[in-house]
Design a protein around this motif. Structure first.
Motif, PDB file in Angstrom:
ATOM      1  N   MET A  16       0.559  -1.147   0.202  1.00 55.77           N
ATOM      2  CA  MET A  16      -0.188  -0.112  -0.126  1.00 55.77           C
ATOM      3  C   MET A  16       0.577   0.639   0.033  1.00 55.77           C
ATOM      4  O   MET A  16       0.241   2.312  -0.551  1.00 55.77           O
ATOM      5  N   SER A  17       1.670   1.181   1.160  1.00 59.78           N
ATOM      6  CA  SER A  17       2.690   2.720   0.553  1.00 59.78           C
ATOM      7  C   SER A  17       3.766   2.624  -0.055  1.00 59.78           C
ATOM      8  O   SER A  17       4.014   3.547  -0.695  1.00 59.78           O
ATOM      9  N   PHE A  47      -5.013  -2.366  -4.403  1.00 67.03           N
ATOM     10  CA  PHE A  47      -4.961  -1.040  -5.144  1.00 67.03           C
ATOM     11  C   PHE A  47      -6.294  -1.367  -5.372  1.00 67.03           C
ATOM     12  O   PHE A  47      -6.478   0.293  -5.499  1.00 67.03           O
ATOM     13  N   GLY A  48      -7.196  -1.494  -5.229  1.00 69.95           N
ATOM     14  CA  GLY A  48      -8.833  -2.061  -4.994  1.00 69.95           C
ATOM     15  C   GLY A  48      -8.380  -0.823  -3.800  1.00 69.95           C
ATOM     16  O   GLY A  48      -9.108   0.276  -4.137  1.00 69.95           O
ATOM     17  N   MET A  49      -7.906  -1.601  -1.718  1.00 67.25           N
ATOM     18  CA  MET A  49      -8.037  -0.295  -1.418  1.00 67.25           C
ATOM     19  C   MET A  49      -7.731   1.473  -1.243  1.00 67.25           C
ATOM     20  O   MET A  49      -8.029   2.188  -1.207  1.00 67.25           O
ATOM     21  N   PHE A  50      -6.808   0.694  -2.047  1.00 67.67           N
ATOM     22  CA  PHE A  50      -5.897   2.657  -2.545  1.00 67.67           C
ATOM     23  C   PHE A  50      -7.096   2.850  -2.972  1.00 67.67           C
ATOM     24  O   PHE A  50      -7.084   4.978  -3.350  1.00 67.67           O
ATOM     25  N   VAL A  51      -7.728   2.725  -4.320  1.00 68.25           N
ATOM     26  CA  VAL A  51      -8.889   3.670  -5.159  1.00 68.25           C
ATOM     27  C   VAL A  51      -9.723   3.999  -3.905  1.00 68.25           C
ATOM     28  O   VAL A  51     -10.074   4.834  -4.463  1.00 68.25           O
ATOM     29  N   VAL A  52     -10.301   2.924  -2.864  1.00 66.87           N
ATOM     30  CA  VAL A  52     -10.950   3.590  -1.924  1.00 66.87           C
ATOM     31  C   VAL A  52     -10.315   4.469  -0.989  1.00 66.87           C
ATOM     32  O   VAL A  52     -11.573   5.487  -1.274  1.00 66.87           O
ATOM     33  N   LEU A  53      -9.521   4.841  -0.939  1.00 67.43           N
ATOM     34  CA  LEU A  53      -9.569   5.504  -0.321  1.00 67.43           C
ATOM     35  C   LEU A  53      -9.378   7.094  -0.696  1.00 67.43           C
ATOM     36  O   LEU A  53      -9.398   8.188  -0.361  1.00 67.43           O
ATOM     37  N   PHE A  54      -8.572   6.592  -2.014  1.00 71.69           N
ATOM     38  CA  PHE A  54      -8.278   8.478  -3.350  1.00 71.69           C
ATOM     39  C   PHE A  54      -9.781   8.460  -3.187  1.00 71.69           C
ATOM     40  O   PHE A  54      -9.863   9.983  -2.875  1.00 71.69           O
ATOM     41  N   VAL A  55     -11.258   7.625  -3.705  1.00 70.81           N
ATOM     42  CA  VAL A  55     -12.106   8.224  -3.653  1.00 70.81           C
ATOM     43  C   VAL A  55     -12.821   9.311  -2.516  1.00 70.81           C
ATOM     44  O   VAL A  55     -13.702   9.740  -2.706  1.00 70.81           O
TER      45      VAL A  55
END
Length: 457
Positions: free
Chosen positions: A364-365, A425-433
């Motif tokens: 994630m980092s 990456f899906g978790m990364f996108v969720v945090l971005f949204v």
């Protein structure tokens, strides 16, 4: 306790900044990278590391141009804001926060693993939380105190890595290192490429966060002269240490035993000198300094990023409050710590597919870091065109070749990471949204503020 919003104090020397640049990263030489052996093998991962070292070297020589031209606590956030406006700043700021907020819990867990190795009764997560409390307090105490401590423990950490290489050298064998070194096979096959590519995030861990020294630019004396010297010396130091540690550890015995552990160096040394050796116990204790150097330095980095984004209106304004006497962003330091401690205990969210909690936090980092590198190189190209007269005390050598190489390799790294780490990456996108929602909610507030980042320095 009375607090007020104010500017950061310039009190750091070039040696401090070098110590910070190396210290931010040096835990990557102690752990994290060995997970790359699990997919690529030793020889495959050696190729991966060469690829990533080229990316980082060209990136740092290019990134230094931005740091000296725009010495700002926001670092990449400020450069992208300057190049692409508020949304560009948001993307870079979000990516930087993901990198710097998720790296510390991975390091804290490894500090816990090292302590647990010596004292099994001490639970890993409890030690990790204790590390957060101690080093947040040290960062709050003052930037000069924090940076001097960082320099001291970084020097000890480098010394310990050299000691490690010296102690295991008598047991080194190239046949050990090369055994089944192509993704578990004795010979290279096309199938090995899959493992080599999948290992990219763990090679990045060797160098991750060196760019965080840019966030101390507002606190450095004479940044236009000091920053290039510190960055160039820092990346060269880290390249030598990364390859040295990886090769000596892999040649110490059966490297497959080190591929899924948070403490590869003590385990490698144990293969050579035995469980009861004094050298092994020294490595455990002094080796903690490498982890502490990065942990402490990244806390310093994330706090300056939160501070800068808050000051620009991207985060709640109280995160930009600086203690009137200590001159440190207290609330920004505490905020990142709360998120990091939550990540340590989020096993069900972060421990995916049987992969270790630490490994997924590392990934994630790294997603945040790669986005940051891409946006930073795009900003460099944009500013060369939009602001040709911007004062650039240091210019990227071999322009446009160096920044182009860094950009292309970063994009390739991003694509491969997405392919092999789709859930993270899906978790990364969720945090971005989620962050994007806050960006639009606070848009009107930002329009009322002076746009300092778009003005010439």
């Amino acid at each position: 306790m009375e607090q007020e919003k104010t500017e950061l104090k310039r009190s750091l020397s070039g040696l401090h900044l070098w110590g910070l640049a190396v210290g931010l990263v040096i835990s990557g030489e102690y752990f994290g990278w060995s997970y790359g052996w699990a997919s690529a093998g030793t020889l495959g991962f050696l190729l991966t590391t060469v690829f990533v070292a080229v990316m980082y070297t060209t990136f740092i020589f290019s990134f230094t141009e931005l740091t000296t031209a725009i010495p700002h606590a926001g670092g990449p956030f400020a450069y992208s804001y300057r190049a692409y406006g508020p949304f560009g700043g948001f993307v870079a700021g979000f990516a930087t926060l993901i990198e710097f907020v998720f790296a510390p819990p991975a390091i804290a867990l490894t500090i816990g693993a090292y302590i647990n190795f010596q004292f099994p009764a001490l639970e890993v997560k409890t030690v990790a939380v204790g590390a957060y409390l101690v080093f947040m307090a040290l960062n709050i105490a003052g930037v000069t105190i924090a940076a001097t401590f960082e320099l001291f423990i970084t020097l000890l950490a480098i010394f310990e890595l050299l000691v490690f290489m010296g102690v295991v050298a008598p047991g080194f064998s190239w046949s050990n290192f090369a055994a089944n070194g192509w993704a578990g096979s004795a010979t290279f096959t096309p199938a090995a490429w899959s493992g080599i590519i999948a290992a990219v995030p763990f090679a990045i861990w060797f160098f991750l966060a060196i760019e965080g020294a840019a966030m101390a630019a507002e606190e450095v004396k004479n940044p236009t002269k000091v920053v290039p010297q510190a960055y160039i010396a820092g990346i060269l130091t880290l390249v030598v240490l990364a390859f040295g540690v990886m090769i000596f550890a892999g040649g110490s015995g059966d490297w497959s035993l080190l591929a899924k552990t948070d403490k590869p160096l003590p385990e490698a040394m144990k293969m050579v000198v035995g469980q009861s050796s004094g050298w092994l116990h020294m490595l455990i204790w002094i080796g903690l300094f490498g982890l502490i150097a990065s942990f402490h330095g990244i806390i310093m980095g994330y706090s300056r990023q939160i501070f800068a984004m808050s000051r620009a209106g991207y985060l709640p304004s109280f995160f930009a409050i600086v203690h009137p006497k200590l001159k440190t962003p207290v609330w920004a330091i505490l905020a990142g710590g709360v998120i990091g401690i939550a990540a340590i205990y989020s096993d069900t969210l972060i421990q995916i597919g049987g992969i270790t909690l630490t490994s997924n936090i590392v990934t994630m980092s790294v997603f945040g870091a790669i986005v940051l590198y891409i946006v930073s190189m795009l900003s460099l190209f944009k500013l060369r065109k939009s602001e040709p007269n911007l004062l650039r005390p240091f210019k990227a050598p071999f322009y446009p070749f160096f920044p182009a190489v860094a950009l292309v390799l970063a994009v390739l790294s991003m694509l491969t990471m997405i392919y092999y780490n789709q859930i993270v990456f899906g978790m990364f996108v969720v945090l971005f949204v989620i962050s994007l929602g806050f960006y639009f909610v606070t848009k009107k507030k930002r329009l009322t503020q002076t746009d300092l980042l778009l003005k010439p320095v």
